[in-house]
Design a protein around this motif. Structure first.
Motif, short mmCIF file in Angstrom:
data_model
loop_
_atom_site.label_atom_id
_atom_site.label_comp_id
_atom_site.label_asym_id
_atom_site.label_seq_id
_atom_site.Cartn_x
_atom_site.Cartn_y
_atom_site.Cartn_z
N MET A 19 0.84 -1.21 0.00
CA MET A 19 0.00 0.00 0.00
C MET A 19 0.87 1.25 0.00
N GLY A 20 2.00 1.20 0.69
CA GLY A 20 2.93 2.33 0.67
C GLY A 20 3.46 2.58 -0.74
N ARG A 21 3.82 1.51 -1.42
CA ARG A 21 4.29 1.65 -2.81
C ARG A 21 3.17 2.17 -3.71
N LEU A 22 1.96 1.66 -3.50
CA LEU A 22 0.81 2.13 -4.28
C LEU A 22 0.58 3.62 -4.05
N HIS A 23 0.63 4.03 -2.80
CA HIS A 23 0.43 5.44 -2.45
C HIS A 23 1.47 6.33 -3.14
N VAL A 24 2.75 5.94 -3.03
CA VAL A 24 3.83 6.74 -3.61
C VAL A 24 3.71 6.79 -5.13
N THR A 25 3.43 5.66 -5.75
CA THR A 25 3.33 5.62 -7.21
C THR A 25 2.14 6.44 -7.70
N VAL A 33 -3.66 11.49 -3.99
CA VAL A 33 -3.27 11.23 -2.61
C VAL A 33 -4.24 10.20 -2.04
N THR A 34 -3.70 9.16 -1.39
CA THR A 34 -4.54 8.11 -0.81
C THR A 34 -4.33 8.04 0.69
N ASP A 35 -5.22 7.35 1.36
CA ASP A 35 -5.14 7.15 2.80
C ASP A 35 -4.91 5.66 3.05
N ILE A 36 -3.69 5.29 3.39
CA ILE A 36 -3.33 3.89 3.58
C ILE A 36 -4.11 3.27 4.74
N GLU A 37 -4.22 3.97 5.84
CA GLU A 37 -4.93 3.42 7.01
C GLU A 37 -6.39 3.16 6.68
N TYR A 38 -7.03 4.07 5.97
CA TYR A 38 -8.43 3.89 5.60
C TYR A 38 -8.57 2.73 4.61
N MET A 39 -7.61 2.59 3.73
CA MET A 39 -7.62 1.48 2.77
C MET A 39 -7.52 0.16 3.51
N ARG A 40 -6.77 0.13 4.61
CA ARG A 40 -6.57 -1.08 5.38
C ARG A 40 -7.84 -1.53 6.11
N ILE A 41 -8.72 -0.58 6.45
CA ILE A 41 -9.89 -0.95 7.24
C ILE A 41 -11.21 -0.89 6.49
N ASP A 42 -11.25 -0.24 5.34
CA ASP A 42 -12.51 -0.09 4.60
C ASP A 42 -12.45 -0.85 3.26
N PRO A 43 -13.18 -1.97 3.15
CA PRO A 43 -13.14 -2.76 1.91
C PRO A 43 -13.61 -1.97 0.69
N GLY A 44 -14.59 -1.10 0.84
CA GLY A 44 -15.09 -0.31 -0.29
C GLY A 44 -14.03 0.62 -0.84
N TYR A 45 -13.37 1.34 0.04
CA TYR A 45 -12.31 2.26 -0.38
C TYR A 45 -11.15 1.48 -0.99
N CYS A 46 -10.82 0.35 -0.39
CA CYS A 46 -9.75 -0.50 -0.89
C CYS A 46 -10.07 -0.97 -2.31
N ARG A 47 -11.29 -1.45 -2.53
CA ARG A 47 -11.69 -1.90 -3.88
C ARG A 47 -11.62 -0.74 -4.89
N TYR A 48 -12.05 0.44 -4.47
CA TYR A 48 -12.02 1.60 -5.35
C TYR A 48 -10.59 1.91 -5.81
N LEU A 49 -9.65 1.95 -4.86
CA LEU A 49 -8.26 2.25 -5.21
C LEU A 49 -7.64 1.15 -6.06
N LEU A 50 -7.95 -0.10 -5.75
CA LEU A 50 -7.40 -1.20 -6.52
C LEU A 50 -7.95 -1.19 -7.94
N LYS A 51 -9.22 -0.85 -8.10
CA LYS A 51 -9.81 -0.75 -9.44
C LYS A 51 -9.14 0.38 -10.22
N MET A 52 -8.96 1.53 -9.56
CA MET A 52 -8.32 2.66 -10.21
C MET A 52 -6.89 2.29 -10.64
N ALA A 53 -6.16 1.60 -9.77
CA ALA A 53 -4.79 1.20 -10.10
C ALA A 53 -4.77 0.17 -11.23
N SER A 54 -5.74 -0.74 -11.23
CA SER A 54 -5.74 -1.78 -12.27
C SER A 54 -6.07 -1.21 -13.65
#
Length: 123
Positions: A19-25, A33-54
Motif C-alpha cells: 500500500m505504501g508503494r501504491l500510495h507513492v506511485t 493522494v490516498t489514505d493507507i490506514e483507511y484502505m486497510r480498514i474499509d473494503p469499499g475504499y480499498c476496492r475503489y483504489l485497486l480498481k483505479m490502479a488496475s
C-alpha cells in the motif's frame, strides 16, 4: 491458532508495504493522494483504489493492484477471513478496564506534565 495469527500478521505487513508503494506511485504518477490506514480498514475504499490502479496504464500500478487484490480479497484475504479471537485463557488474564472519574478541566494535579493552556490552541 498461533500460526493463523502469524500468517495474518505477515499478510498485514506485506499489505502495508505494498500500500505504501501504491500510495507513492499514485502520488508521483497521477497526483492522487490516498489514505493507507483507511484502505486497510474499509473494503469499499480499498476496492475503489485497486480498481483505479488496475485501470491505470502504468504497469507497476497494475501489478500492485493484483497483489493487493489477492492479499485483501483472495480466498484467505484480510477482508475475507475473520480475525482470530484471543483464547479464553488470554481473555481471563487480561485486567478488566477500570472506570475513571472525569477530570476537571480547571483542576491540575501537582506534577502534571501537560500544560492545559496549550490544549485547543496553536503553539
Amino acid at each position: 491458532m498461533n500460526d493463523e495469527h502469524h500468517t495474518r500478521a505477515a499478510l498485514e505487513n506485506q499489505a502495508f508495504a505494498l500500500m505504501g508503494r501504491l500510495h507513492v506511485t499514485l502520488r508521483r504518477q497521477t497526483g492522487r493522494v490516498t489514505d493507507i490506514e483507511y484502505m486497510r480498514i474499509d473494503p469499499g475504499y480499498c476496492r475503489y483504489l485497486l480498481k483505479m490502479a488496475s485501470l491505470s496504464p502504468i504497469e507497476d500500478l497494475q501489478d500492485l493492484s493484483v497483489k493487493l487484490q489477492e492479499i485483501f480479497f483472495g480466498p484467505q484475504g484480510l477482508f475475507v477471513v475473520a480475525e482470530p479471537k484471543p483464547s479464553l485463557m488470554a481473555r481471563l488474564t487480561e485486567p478488566a478496564p477500570a472506570a475513571s472519574a472525569p477530570a476537571s478541566s480547571t483542576q491540575t494535579e501537582i506534577g502534571d506534565p501537560v500544560d492545559r493552556g496549550y490544549i485547543g490552541r496553536l503553539r
